[in-house]
Design an enzyme around this catalytic site. Structure first.
Site, PDB file in Angstrom:
ATOM      1  N   CYS A   1       0.844  -1.208   0.000  1.00  0.00           N
ATOM      2  CA  CYS A   1       0.000   0.000   0.000  1.00  0.00           C
ATOM      3  C   CYS A   1       0.877   1.255   0.000  1.00  0.00           C
ATOM      4  CB  CYS A   1      -0.925  -0.037   1.208  1.00  0.00           C
ATOM      5  SG  CYS A   1      -2.102   1.324   1.266  1.00  0.00           S
TER       6      CYS A   1
ATOM      7  N   CYS B   1       7.768   3.914   5.834  1.00  0.00           N
ATOM      8  CA  CYS B   1       6.851   3.729   4.709  1.00  0.00           C
ATOM      9  C   CYS B   1       7.562   3.230   3.454  1.00  0.00           C
ATOM     10  CB  CYS B   1       6.116   5.027   4.410  1.00  0.00           C
ATOM     11  SG  CYS B   1       7.162   6.348   3.795  1.00  0.00           S
TER      12      CYS B   1
HETATM   13  S1  SF4 Z   1       0.497   4.454   5.824  1.00  0.00           S
HETATM   14 FE1  SF4 Z   1       1.015   3.268   4.008  1.00  0.00          FE
HETATM   15  S2  SF4 Z   1      -0.123   1.333   4.351  1.00  0.00           S
HETATM   16 FE2  SF4 Z   1      -1.068   2.833   5.660  1.00  0.00          FE
HETATM   17  S3  SF4 Z   1      -2.766   3.652   4.392  1.00  0.00           S
HETATM   18 FE3  SF4 Z   1      -0.985   5.051   4.219  1.00  0.00          FE
HETATM   19  S4  SF4 Z   1      -0.030   4.389   2.317  1.00  0.00           S
HETATM   20 FE4  SF4 Z   1      -1.355   2.689   3.000  1.00  0.00          FE
END
Ligand code: SF4
Length: 248
Positions: free
Chosen positions: A129, A236
Site C-alpha cells: 500500500c 513507509c
Molecule cells: S500508511 Fe502506508 S499502508 Fe497505511 S494507508 Fe498510508 S499508504 Fe497505505
C-alpha cells in the site's frame, strides 16, 4: 551492454556517495537554515524538492523554507487516507508560511484500481500500500530532480540514529537539515516563531501518518510507536536505499 550499464551505475553510486560524505562532513555543524541555504541556493540549484508529511514537527522546516525559498516544490504524498486535520493543517500552513509550490502527489489511478480495488491493501499488505501510494508517486516525480530535503531526525528512532546530513541512495541526494535536532529544539523553534501545532498532537499523536495506520501513543513511548502499531513495519519505504526505477 549490461556490463557497461553496471559499470556506469557503480561509478555514479561511488561518485554520489563521495559527494554526500563530503557535504555531510562540511555541513555537520551548520545550522539547519545554513544547510538549507547551501543545498537550495548553492549545491542543487533548481534541482531539489522538499518532501513533507505536514505532520507534528513539519512546520519548523516549512517555516525555514518559506523564508529561504518559498517557490521550492513542497511534495505532499496524498494517500487519500490522511486525517482531515492533516489536510486542513497543510492548507493553513501553506498560506501562513507563504509556500507557493505545494504539490499533492497521488497514486496512479489505474495502478490503484488494479492493485487495491477494495481499498483494503493497507490492512492486508501495508508495504504494498505504501509502495503504491507513497513510494511510486514520489519516485515518478523525482525523475526530474537530483535531490530532496527530508525532516528526519536522529533522535526519532534507532533506525535513524546514524542519519547523515546528506545521503545518496543511488539515484538521489537526500538532505536532512534537522538530523541533529532534538524534540526540545523543535519545541523551542515552534515557540520562538509562534508556529501552530498539528491539531492531533494534543490528542496524543506525536507522529502522524494515514488514519488507517496511526494510533495515539502513551506519554514516554517512542514517538513513532503509533505508526503501523502491532506490525514489524517502521518506515513507509520512501527512505529505503533505492526506491523505484533501475537506480541509474
Ligand atoms: S500508511 Fe502506508 S499502508 Fe497505511 S494507508 Fe498510508 S499508504 Fe497505505
Amino acid at each position: 551492454m549490461t556490463v557497461l550499464i553496471d559499470i556506469l551505475k557503480d561509478h555514479r553510486t561511488s561518485e554520489g556517495a563521495g559527494r554526500a560524505a563530503a557535504l555531510s562532513a562540511a555541513w555537520e555543524h551548520l545550522t539547519a537554515q545554513e544547510i538549507l541555504q547551501q543545498a537550495i541556493h548553492e549545491q542543487f540549484v533548481g534541482d531539489i524538492t522538499l518532501s513533507s508529511s505536514f505532520g507534528a514537527d513539519s512546520a519548523a522546516l516549512l517555516h525555514m523554507v518559506g523564508q529561504i525559498a518559498p517557490d521550492l516544490p513542497v511534495l505532499f504524498l496524498d494517500t487519500d487516507r490522511h486525517f482531515f486535520q492533516t489536510l486542513q493543517y497543510r492548507d493553513e500552513l501553506a498560506a501562513r508560511l507563504g509556500l507557493k509550490n505545494v504539490i499533492n502527489l497521488k497514486a496512479d489511478e489505474s495502478e490503484a484500481a488494479g492493485e487495491d480495488a477494495k481499498g483494503t491493501l493497507w490492512r492486508t499488505n501495508p508495504d504494498a500500500c505504501c509502495d503504491l501510494r507513497k513510494v511510486r508517486p514520489l519516485s515518478r516525480f523525482m525523475d526530474g530532480y537530483s535531490a530532496w530535503i527530508s525532516g528526519r531526525k536522529r533522535h526519532q528512532s534507532t533506525t535513524r540514529a546514524r542519519l547523515p546530513i546528506v545521503e545518496f541512495d543511488g539515484r538521489h541526494f537526500k538532505v536532512n537539515p534537522l538530523a541533529t535536532w532534538t524534540s526540545d529544539d523543535i519545541e523551542a523553534y515552534f515557540k520562538n516563531h509562534d508556529l501552530p501545532p498539528h491539531p492531533l498532537v494534543e490528542q496524543g499523536f506525536p507522529s502522524i501518518g494515514c488514519f488507517t495506520c496511526t494510533k495515539p501513543v502513551a506519554a514516554g513511548e517512542d514517538a513513532r510507536s503509533g505508526r503501523w502499531a502491532g506490525t514489524e513495519k517502521v518506515e513507509c519505504g520512501i527512505h529505503n536505499p533505492i526506491y523505484g526505477g533501475d537506480g541509474i
